[in-house]
Motif scaffolding. Structure first.
Motif, mmCIF file in Angstrom:
data_model
loop_
_atom_site.group_PDB
_atom_site.id
_atom_site.type_symbol
_atom_site.label_atom_id
_atom_site.label_comp_id
_atom_site.label_asym_id
_atom_site.label_seq_id
_atom_site.Cartn_x
_atom_site.Cartn_y
_atom_site.Cartn_z
ATOM 1 N N UNK A 10 0.760 -1.122 -0.141
ATOM 2 C CA UNK A 10 -0.040 0.004 -0.113
ATOM 3 C C UNK A 10 1.103 1.180 -0.098
ATOM 4 N N UNK A 11 1.697 1.453 0.811
ATOM 5 C CA UNK A 11 2.771 2.514 1.058
ATOM 6 C C UNK A 11 3.468 2.500 -0.412
ATOM 7 N N UNK A 12 3.871 1.543 -1.074
ATOM 8 C CA UNK A 12 4.174 1.429 -2.052
ATOM 9 C C UNK A 12 3.811 2.284 -3.273
ATOM 10 N N UNK A 13 2.495 1.709 -3.340
ATOM 11 C CA UNK A 13 1.621 2.163 -4.407
ATOM 12 C C UNK A 13 1.100 3.912 -4.232
ATOM 13 N N UNK A 14 1.016 4.010 -2.884
ATOM 14 C CA UNK A 14 0.871 5.420 -2.401
ATOM 15 C C UNK A 14 1.894 6.317 -2.944
ATOM 16 N N UNK A 15 3.218 5.917 -2.895
ATOM 17 C CA UNK A 15 4.316 6.471 -3.076
ATOM 18 C C UNK A 15 4.465 7.184 -4.643
ATOM 19 N N UNK A 16 3.951 5.960 -5.484
ATOM 20 C CA UNK A 16 3.733 6.092 -6.860
ATOM 21 C C UNK A 16 2.630 7.036 -7.120
ATOM 22 N N UNK A 17 1.352 7.113 -6.263
ATOM 23 C CA UNK A 17 0.564 8.147 -6.740
ATOM 24 C C UNK A 17 0.860 9.335 -6.166
ATOM 25 N N UNK A 18 1.729 9.734 -5.455
ATOM 26 C CA UNK A 18 1.868 10.843 -4.896
ATOM 27 C C UNK A 18 3.151 11.470 -5.946
ATOM 28 N N UNK A 19 3.960 10.608 -6.453
ATOM 29 C CA UNK A 19 4.782 11.192 -7.361
ATOM 30 C C UNK A 19 4.069 11.678 -8.707
#
Length: 529
Positions: A10-19
């Protein structure tokens, strides 16, 4: 998929979303209990689904509650950066921030401050003025927060001991190096012995109102210097027992951190500034007990990180080095400090307090200022102006005697707690000095009398300048100085044995003499700045 794996994805995908939305690179910071994503002007903190005994983030509801608590508690010191609790919706594979569907996770949303503002990354930029500002913020905070009620369990001796014991248990489970574990057992034995000897003192600390709802995690990594001021953030929300603590335990964490960062001079300054603001000299009796605890907290955090997955070899090696360093620091605190008693003697304007301040930063002494304690006894702030007549008001002979009695009491407390006490007063009369000579003999500590001699014209110039600036606790003016000069008498011959004479223009040989008289080595000096 277990909860930790789900959290990482989840955190990894949030990271991508925020980028894709922040318009710049997103920085990811991992701790042993949370992940922080720095994106644009915001920071998002997501808690890991863990149950470590001392914290429980194991369910979504627990994590939501702790996010809400984090906002409530940290707004006390940093309302400008703690914004809200943000729901994360959607799915693990495709999360959304502030979506309309049911939350699958929560984040604490904060306003981001410049990375370079963090004090842990800029220890070299710290100076005495910044330390004074930090001490003022911490002291004012401690003076305003809620006090534990007598019927609550907070601050009870066994409650205070529990996290200390938990530190040792966690380390024993996570570290398998025999030599390190043997050293931990020695610190554990010392902790239990000191706990038994301090039990009544710990009970008294609660009854006197020193158990309060503190920040709980006060170290340089949680302090920033923003817009010319102090910003303290990231207090403990996950365990009330770790924030409803003795205010001296809170201060001990920051003092320990400064020591660990190689700045004992600033640690000494912070302690003295805090004590002069709060008057909590009684806290010296429990300070080292709490410093050992705080060093072991950091050792435990390092041990927890060692047990987590995904560490590279160099990162693991650095964490083990950190663990060893904090263990060594705890061991150092278990060794009682080198106590002593220094008293100053000099007319107003001779520079007694400046000299005492140098000793504070140099050898870790505790400065006891008559100007400050006199006003504290009168219920006044240190900088308050009383406009008392010579030998009148709080400067009457009766009140002056009361002030010297208080300095004697505080000197006994500091020296008895393993510190060098510096009684900073004029000490112009033999009967003012005699009780301190007796104290040094009674507690069996080295005694030094610093006789500071300055030409009269220079004294008048200094008191005039100090009065014009109006920023010092001393109210002595030319009339006071004139009165002192009229009654000033030399030291008796028998007092010369423990006297060091200091005059303007002297080299620094008095420092070497002081160290020799106190039985200290030059290696024990941190800074004479």
């Amino acid at each position: 998929m277990d909860d930790l794996t789900r959290n990482r994805e989840l955190v990894g995908n949030l990271h991508k979303l925020l980028e894709t939305t922040a318009g710049e690179g997103v920085v990811r910071i991992e701790t042993h209990i949370s992940t922080v994503l720095l994106a644009g002007e915001y920071a998002y903190k997501i808690k890991k689904p863990l149950d470590l005994g001392f914290l429980d983030f194991s369910t979504l509801e627990r994590r939501k509650f702790c996010c809400q608590e984090e906002i409530r508690l940290n707004r006390r010191l940093a309302p400008q950066i703690y914004l809200d609790v943000t729901p994360i919706t959607g799915s693990v594979a495709s999360p959304e921030i502030d979506g309309e569907d049911g939350a699958i996770e929560y984040a604490v949303r904060m306003r981001r401050f410049p990375d370079e503002a963090l004090l842990s990354a800029n220890v070299g930029s710290l100076d005495p003025q910044m330390i004074e500002a930090i001490s003022r913020v911490v002291a004012d905070f401690h003076g305003s927060i809620d006090i534990a009620t007598p019927e609550s369990a907070f601050g009870e001796p066994e409650v205070l001991l529990a996290p200390m014991q938990a530190n040792f248990e966690h380390i024993r489970q996570l570290v398998d190096e025999p030599t390190a574990l043997a050293r931990v057992e020695v610190v554990k034995a010392w902790t239990h012995e000191r706990f038994r000897s301090l039990r009544s003192r710990l009970e008294m600390r609660k009854s006197q109102g020193f158990i309060r709802e503190c920040h709980g995690d006060l170290h340089l990594g949680n302090i920033a210097w923003v817009d010319g001021g102090v910003l303290i953030f990231d207090g403990i929300e996950f365990n009330p027992d770790l924030r409803w603590i003795d205010t001296m335990s809170e201060l001990a964490f920051l003092l320990m951190d400064l020591d660990e960062k190689g700045r004992p001079d600033l640690s000494h300054r912070l302690l003295n500034s805090y004590l002069q603001i709060t008057g909590d000299f009684e806290g010296l009796q429990v300070l080292r007990f709490y410093q050992v605890y705080r060093a072991m907290v950091r050792a435990k955090v390092a041990a927890i990180r060692l047990g987590q997955e995904g560490l590279g070899e160099s990162e693991r090696s650095q964490i083990m080095e950190d663990f060893t360093l904090y263990l060594s620091l705890a061991e150092r605190y278990t060794r009682q400090g080198h106590a002593g008693l220094v008293i100053t003697r000099g007319l107003s304007g001779s520079g007694k307090s400046t000299l005492a301040g140098q000793i504070v930063s140099g050898i870790g002494a505790v400065q006891l200022r008559s100007d400050v304690e006199r006003k504290r006894l009168a219920g006044l702030a240190a900088e308050a102006r009383t406009d008392s007549a010579i030998a009148g008001g709080i400067y009457s002979s009766e009140f002056t005697q009361k002030t010297y009695d208080r300095l004697l009491q505080l000197s006994q407390m500091a020296a008895g707690s393993g510190f060098v006490a510096v009684a900073d007063a004029t000490f112009l009369k033999r009967d003012q000095r005699e009780p301190f000579y007796g104290l040094a003999a009674d507690v069996d500590v080295p005694l030094v009398l610093l006789d500071i001699q300055v030409p009269e014209e220079e004294l008048y110039r200094r008191v005039a300048r100090r009065g014009a600036e109006g920023a010092d606790a001393s109210e002595a003016d030319a009339a006071v100085l004139e009165s002192q000069l009229a009654t000033y008498t030399p030291l008796a011959d028998e007092e010369q044995a423990w006297t060091i004479v200091i005059t303007p223009g002297d080299d620094d040989s008095w420092r070497d003499q002081l160290l020799e008289r106190l039985g200290l080595s030059s290696s024990s000096v941190s800074s004479w700045a």
